[in-house]
Write a protein that holds these residues in place. Structure first.
Motif, PDB file in Angstrom:
ATOM      1  N   SER A   1       0.818  -1.221   0.000  1.00  9.62           N
ATOM      2  CA  SER A   1       0.000   0.000   0.000  1.00  9.62           C
ATOM      3  C   SER A   1       0.842   1.255   0.000  1.00  9.62           C
ATOM      4  O   SER A   1       0.586   2.194  -0.758  1.00  9.62           O
ATOM      5  CB  SER A   1      -0.924   0.007   1.226  1.00  9.62           C
ATOM      6  OG  SER A   1      -1.799  -1.088   1.193  1.00  9.62           O
TER       7      SER A   1
ATOM      8  N   GLY B   1       2.343   1.940  -3.270  1.00 13.41           N
ATOM      9  CA  GLY B   1       1.416   2.198  -4.367  1.00 13.41           C
ATOM     10  C   GLY B   1       1.262   1.046  -5.336  1.00 13.41           C
ATOM     11  O   GLY B   1       0.784   1.237  -6.458  1.00 13.41           O
TER      12      GLY B   1
ATOM     13  N   ALA C   1      -0.830  -1.223  -6.451  1.00 12.31           N
ATOM     14  CA  ALA C   1      -2.257  -1.553  -6.385  1.00 12.31           C
ATOM     15  C   ALA C   1      -2.543  -3.000  -6.790  1.00 12.31           C
ATOM     16  O   ALA C   1      -3.400  -3.649  -6.183  1.00 12.31           O
ATOM     17  CB  ALA C   1      -3.059  -0.585  -7.246  1.00 12.31           C
TER      18      ALA C   1
ATOM     19  N   VAL D   1      -1.638  -5.062  -3.870  1.00 15.67           N
ATOM     20  CA  VAL D   1      -2.645  -4.838  -2.830  1.00 15.67           C
ATOM     21  C   VAL D   1      -3.861  -5.720  -3.111  1.00 15.67           C
ATOM     22  O   VAL D   1      -4.366  -6.417  -2.221  1.00 15.67           O
ATOM     23  CB  VAL D   1      -3.058  -3.347  -2.756  1.00 15.67           C
ATOM     24  CG1 VAL D   1      -4.309  -3.160  -1.918  1.00 15.67           C
ATOM     25  CG2 VAL D   1      -1.908  -2.508  -2.210  1.00 15.67           C
ATOM     26  N   ARG D   2      -4.312  -5.744  -4.364  1.00 15.03           N
ATOM     27  CA  ARG D   2      -5.481  -6.550  -4.738  1.00 15.03           C
ATOM     28  C   ARG D   2      -5.229  -8.044  -4.522  1.00 15.03           C
ATOM     29  O   ARG D   2      -6.110  -8.761  -4.034  1.00 15.03           O
ATOM     30  CB  ARG D   2      -5.875  -6.284  -6.181  1.00 15.03           C
ATOM     31  CG  ARG D   2      -6.520  -4.938  -6.391  1.00 15.03           C
ATOM     32  CD  ARG D   2      -6.986  -4.747  -7.841  1.00 15.03           C
ATOM     33  NE  ARG D   2      -7.248  -3.352  -8.090  1.00 15.03           N
ATOM     34  CZ  ARG D   2      -6.389  -2.496  -8.621  1.00 15.03           C
ATOM     35  NH1 ARG D   2      -5.194  -2.888  -9.014  1.00 15.03           N
ATOM     36  NH2 ARG D   2      -6.717  -1.232  -8.794  1.00 15.03           N
TER      37      ARG D   2
ATOM     38  N   ALA E   1      -1.210   4.370   2.015  1.00 15.43           N
ATOM     39  CA  ALA E   1      -1.503   4.673   0.612  1.00 15.43           C
ATOM     40  C   ALA E   1      -1.967   6.123   0.455  1.00 15.43           C
ATOM     41  O   ALA E   1      -1.571   6.822  -0.484  1.00 15.43           O
ATOM     42  CB  ALA E   1      -2.553   3.709   0.083  1.00 15.43           C
TER      43      ALA E   1
ATOM     44  N   HIS F   1      -1.506   7.409  -3.375  1.00 15.67           N
ATOM     45  CA  HIS F   1      -1.629   6.218  -4.224  1.00 15.67           C
ATOM     46  C   HIS F   1      -3.115   5.868  -4.376  1.00 15.67           C
ATOM     47  O   HIS F   1      -3.635   4.979  -3.712  1.00 15.67           O
ATOM     48  CB  HIS F   1      -0.843   5.051  -3.644  1.00 15.67           C
ATOM     49  CG  HIS F   1       0.623   5.292  -3.552  1.00 15.67           C
ATOM     50  ND1 HIS F   1       1.373   5.753  -4.614  1.00 15.67           N
ATOM     51  CD2 HIS F   1       1.481   5.134  -2.512  1.00 15.67           C
ATOM     52  CE1 HIS F   1       2.643   5.864  -4.234  1.00 15.67           C
ATOM     53  NE2 HIS F   1       2.729   5.501  -2.965  1.00 15.67           N
TER      54      HIS F   1
ATOM     55  N   ALA G   1      -4.341   2.229  -5.045  1.00 16.23           N
ATOM     56  CA  ALA G   1      -4.226   1.383  -3.852  1.00 16.23           C
ATOM     57  C   ALA G   1      -5.323   1.743  -2.852  1.00 16.23           C
ATOM     58  O   ALA G   1      -5.934   0.852  -2.243  1.00 16.23           O
ATOM     59  CB  ALA G   1      -2.843   1.527  -3.220  1.00 16.23           C
TER      60      ALA G   1
END
Length: 140
Positions: free
Chosen positions: A50, A53, A55, A58-59, A84, A89, A92
């Motif tokens: 996070s 950045g 993303a 993160v997912r 984030a 970001h 994120a």
């Protein structure tokens, strides 16, 4: 899973998240690393992804079950959403909110700044707008 294997897989996952290697993160998760693990300092892979950045990373971690509101580290870190938001970001932030991150959760176990405080200080207007749309309020 025995304690030694758990520790090894957790370390592998945190190390992969630290360098943003999504392939190694996926491999560690497939091998059984718990998505919500921490290193010896209490840092979570989700916080690392996070704050940098990442993303997509993160997912992946959220889809694997990483709790979106777990505070990371001791003192100099915080929640994934605050990390984030601090750096603007937006993608994120969007991923964390989509997985149930609390837009009003303050860091330092409720005594610190909220995500909106960090984004506003940045300044990161797009991130501020996203947080406000999610119901965020300033913590201070």
């Amino acid at each position: 899973m025995n304690r030694r294997r758990h520790k090894k897989l957790s370390r592998r996952l945190v190390d992969a998240a630290l360098v943003g290697d999504i392939g190694r993160v996926r491999a560690a998760l497939r091998a059984g690393a718990p998505a919500g693990t921490t290193d010896t300092a209490g840092t979570t892979p989700l916080y690392l992804a996070s704050v940098s950045g990442a993303a997509d990373l993160v997912r992946v971690l959220l889809a694997a079950g990483a709790p979106p509101d777990t505070e990371s580290g001791t003192g100099s870190e915080g929640t994934p959403l605050c990390g984030a938001a601090c750096w603007g970001h937006t993608e994120a932030v969007r991923a964390l909110l989509a997985h149930g991150a609390d837009p009003n959760l303050r860091e330092d176990h409720g005594t610190g700044w909220a995500p909106l405080d960090w984004a506003s200080k940045g300044p990161h207007p797009e991130t501020v707008e996203l947080l406000v749309a999610a119901g965020a309020r300033p913590g201070r």
